[in-house]
Design an enzyme around this catalytic site. Sequence first.
Site, PDB file in Angstrom:
ATOM      1  N   ASP A  98       0.870  -1.228  -0.113  1.00 38.32           N
ATOM      2  CA  ASP A  98       0.165   0.016   0.052  1.00 38.32           C
ATOM      3  C   ASP A  98       0.939   1.165  -0.021  1.00 38.32           C
ATOM      4  O   ASP A  98       1.779   1.597   0.843  1.00 38.32           O
ATOM      5  CB  ASP A  98      -0.848   0.147   1.230  1.00 38.32           C
ATOM      6  CG  ASP A  98      -2.212   0.475   1.026  1.00 38.32           C
ATOM      7  OD1 ASP A  98      -2.270   1.668   0.168  1.00 38.32           O
ATOM      8  OD2 ASP A  98      -3.157  -0.019   1.534  1.00 38.32           O
ATOM      9  N   ASP A 200      -2.720   4.610  -2.386  1.00 37.78           N
ATOM     10  CA  ASP A 200      -3.776   5.229  -1.579  1.00 37.78           C
ATOM     11  C   ASP A 200      -4.235   6.657  -2.226  1.00 37.78           C
ATOM     12  O   ASP A 200      -3.195   7.423  -2.390  1.00 37.78           O
ATOM     13  CB  ASP A 200      -3.336   5.577  -0.302  1.00 37.78           C
ATOM     14  CG  ASP A 200      -4.392   5.749   0.903  1.00 37.78           C
ATOM     15  OD1 ASP A 200      -5.323   4.896   0.822  1.00 37.78           O
ATOM     16  OD2 ASP A 200      -4.324   6.863   1.433  1.00 37.78           O
ATOM     17  N   GLU A 242      -6.036   3.956  -5.996  1.00 35.68           N
ATOM     18  CA  GLU A 242      -7.438   4.248  -5.618  1.00 35.68           C
ATOM     19  C   GLU A 242      -7.745   5.427  -5.913  1.00 35.68           C
ATOM     20  O   GLU A 242      -7.023   6.675  -5.788  1.00 35.68           O
ATOM     21  CB  GLU A 242      -7.190   4.172  -4.061  1.00 35.68           C
ATOM     22  CG  GLU A 242      -8.501   4.355  -3.492  1.00 35.68           C
ATOM     23  CD  GLU A 242      -8.761   4.738  -2.111  1.00 35.68           C
ATOM     24  OE1 GLU A 242      -9.377   4.519  -1.123  1.00 35.68           O
ATOM     25  OE2 GLU A 242      -7.564   5.308  -1.409  1.00 35.68           O
ATOM     26  N   HIS A 315     -11.429  -2.363   3.021  1.00 30.26           N
ATOM     27  CA  HIS A 315     -11.459  -2.071   4.601  1.00 30.26           C
ATOM     28  C   HIS A 315     -12.123  -0.785   4.660  1.00 30.26           C
ATOM     29  O   HIS A 315     -12.182  -0.048   5.922  1.00 30.26           O
ATOM     30  CB  HIS A 315     -10.115  -2.146   5.046  1.00 30.26           C
ATOM     31  CG  HIS A 315      -9.509  -0.878   4.360  1.00 30.26           C
ATOM     32  ND1 HIS A 315      -8.907  -0.850   3.063  1.00 30.26           N
ATOM     33  CD2 HIS A 315      -8.591   0.324   4.647  1.00 30.26           C
ATOM     34  CE1 HIS A 315      -8.301   0.222   2.572  1.00 30.26           C
ATOM     35  NE2 HIS A 315      -8.325   1.050   3.579  1.00 30.26           N
ATOM     36  N   ASP A 316     -12.738  -0.066   3.741  1.00 28.48           N
ATOM     37  CA  ASP A 316     -13.371   1.344   4.061  1.00 28.48           C
ATOM     38  C   ASP A 316     -14.813   0.981   3.712  1.00 28.48           C
ATOM     39  O   ASP A 316     -15.532   2.015   3.688  1.00 28.48           O
ATOM     40  CB  ASP A 316     -12.670   2.297   3.051  1.00 28.48           C
ATOM     41  CG  ASP A 316     -11.256   2.577   3.261  1.00 28.48           C
ATOM     42  OD1 ASP A 316     -11.072   2.733   4.299  1.00 28.48           O
ATOM     43  OD2 ASP A 316     -10.898   3.007   2.370  1.00 28.48           O
TER      44      ASP A 316
HETATM   45  C1  NOJ Z   1      -7.891   5.461   1.673  1.00 26.48           C
HETATM   46  C2  NOJ Z   1      -7.767   4.245   2.575  1.00 26.48           C
HETATM   47  O1  NOJ Z   1      -8.298   3.308   1.834  1.00 26.48           O
HETATM   48  C3  NOJ Z   1      -8.490   4.611   4.101  1.00 26.48           C
HETATM   49  O2  NOJ Z   1      -8.460   3.703   4.811  1.00 26.48           O
HETATM   50  C4  NOJ Z   1      -7.609   5.674   4.659  1.00 26.48           C
HETATM   51  O3  NOJ Z   1      -8.333   6.368   5.612  1.00 26.48           O
HETATM   52  C5  NOJ Z   1      -7.601   7.209   3.340  1.00 26.48           C
HETATM   53  N1  NOJ Z   1      -7.236   6.692   2.130  1.00 26.48           N
HETATM   54  C6  NOJ Z   1      -6.365   7.973   3.983  1.00 26.48           C
HETATM   55  O4  NOJ Z   1      -5.179   7.375   3.864  1.00 26.48           O
END
Ligand code: NOJ
Length: 545
Positions: A98, A200, A242, A315-316
């Site tokens: 990541d 990210d 992402e 995970h989000d």
């Molecule tokens: C995206 C990540 O997937 C998330 O978990 C994180 O809080 C934010 N970016 C900030 O890094």
Amino acid sequence: MRDPWWKSAVGYQVYPRSFCDSNGDGLGDIPGITARLDHLADLGIGVIWLSPVYRSPMADNGYDISDYQGIAPEFGTLADFDRLLAEAKARGIGIVMDLVVNHSSDEHDWFQSARQGRDAPYRDFYIWRDPAPDGGPPNDLQSFFGGPAWDYDAASGQYYFHLFHAKQPDLNWNNPALRQAVWQMMRWWLDRGVAGFRMDVIDLIGKDPDRGIAADGPKLFAHLAEMDAQVLAGRDVLTVGEAWSASLDNAGRYCGRDGALSMVFQFSHVTAGWDPVFGKWKARTRDLVGLKRVFNAWQIALADEGWNALFWSNHDLPRAVSKYGDDGPAWRVRSAKALATVLHLMKGTPWIYQGEEIGMTNTHVGRIEDVDDVEVHGQWPDMSARGLCEQDFLAGVNANGRDNARTPMQWSAAPGAGFTSATPWLALNPNHATINADADRADPDGVFAHYQRLVALRKTHPIIVHGHFVPLAEDDPNVWAYVRELDGQRLTMVANLTSDPVRFTLPEAGIVAGACLIHTRAPRTRLKGEIDLAPWEAVAVLGQA
Ligand code: NOJ
């Protein structure tokens, strides 16, 4: 030219904190992941996306990095990491790191130095601005975690910029020295043997805060082109950005012919289900037609150029079966399998989020205080100020909040679910006594076995990797159907995505007779005319076009 390896591979996301605790401290760790690699090898995946394992004060569970080349002691050591890499490689599995470089932690040496004053050597690695004339923040840009995106530094009399938590100051990508430091760090990990990067919030690195621009900033694609030239070119790696702001119009710039990346995680299917005012914090019911339209549009837009990253969850996000399926006892298993079928037979690289392969579900919290996620605590005051009542906000948290995906992996029915021998850092989902890997894997009709079949099919059937995609019955509110075609072959996939039986009339373009590739209820070898589909029945048939 040979196809890149990642086109026929399936990815699997590990959220280390919640995967497997090897040393009894209630937190998952790297040796725990190594110990569970056979689970992933059995599933057949080709690559792991490892959420951050770097040194971090864990204000955002590791997405706040204080040392990009060091491992968090609570997760293990660099030697543990190298062992994981080697053991994964021995099983034909690559590890994608990541890359969190939109921001660092405020505890990173760079920020500690930058804080020393206006002339500090690393001052310009971050974004500092003078206060507005009234002494307040330079402008009204807001943080994604709630509140202003600016925090005042009394020592220097300036504000620093943070699009996430105040402990996650944004890095200044306009500074060539910062970019060089990032390239050097990326090369260091690649030279160590990692298979690539998940990047990210990469759509934020071209930001122009002075003009109020966060996503899709003017320098975004120039920075990615430089990254390509400096780091990625000539290396056989998987890169997935992402990009919440990626659209049908600009996706090709990320991953098309001249794009730097292999693929993007884009979120149109996620945001399509959000409330226009309160976003994910106000729960809404699923709109299947809208969902299909989004996926279909992306399949078509990236048909010849670019590549889709296919996912239901991470995970989000909430758990797939709770969000899009039916997580009650009657249909949990079958609906998890139907959702997997729909996603995995599309064109692109599918990504499985840990626990999805055994049909793990959302958890439930009764009070905001019981939530771990920093985003919830930051957003609640903002949402409340906008008029959302606590009860509705909690419903949103339970439907879409990030803790849902972060409860520990359920390996067994044991008290710690086989995840830990201690008290887990986040409460286990109480359903682990019945929903767990041991139980599911013992069932030849379980969710895991179905995912195994889907992963294997992708490896053996080029039509799944490359076949031309044609959507069917887009307006049908209950059934998801499409066709893939390649070299005179046709694969038709039909799925009833409801908990009721439905009668579906297959459009002519989908008629097929041949072999049943996979199903969630009973095999069919012919799809034609009116088809009676049982609840969550999904089936794919391969024949001649
Ligand atoms: C995206 C990540 O997937 C998330 O978990 C994180 O809080 C934010 N970016 C900030 O890094």
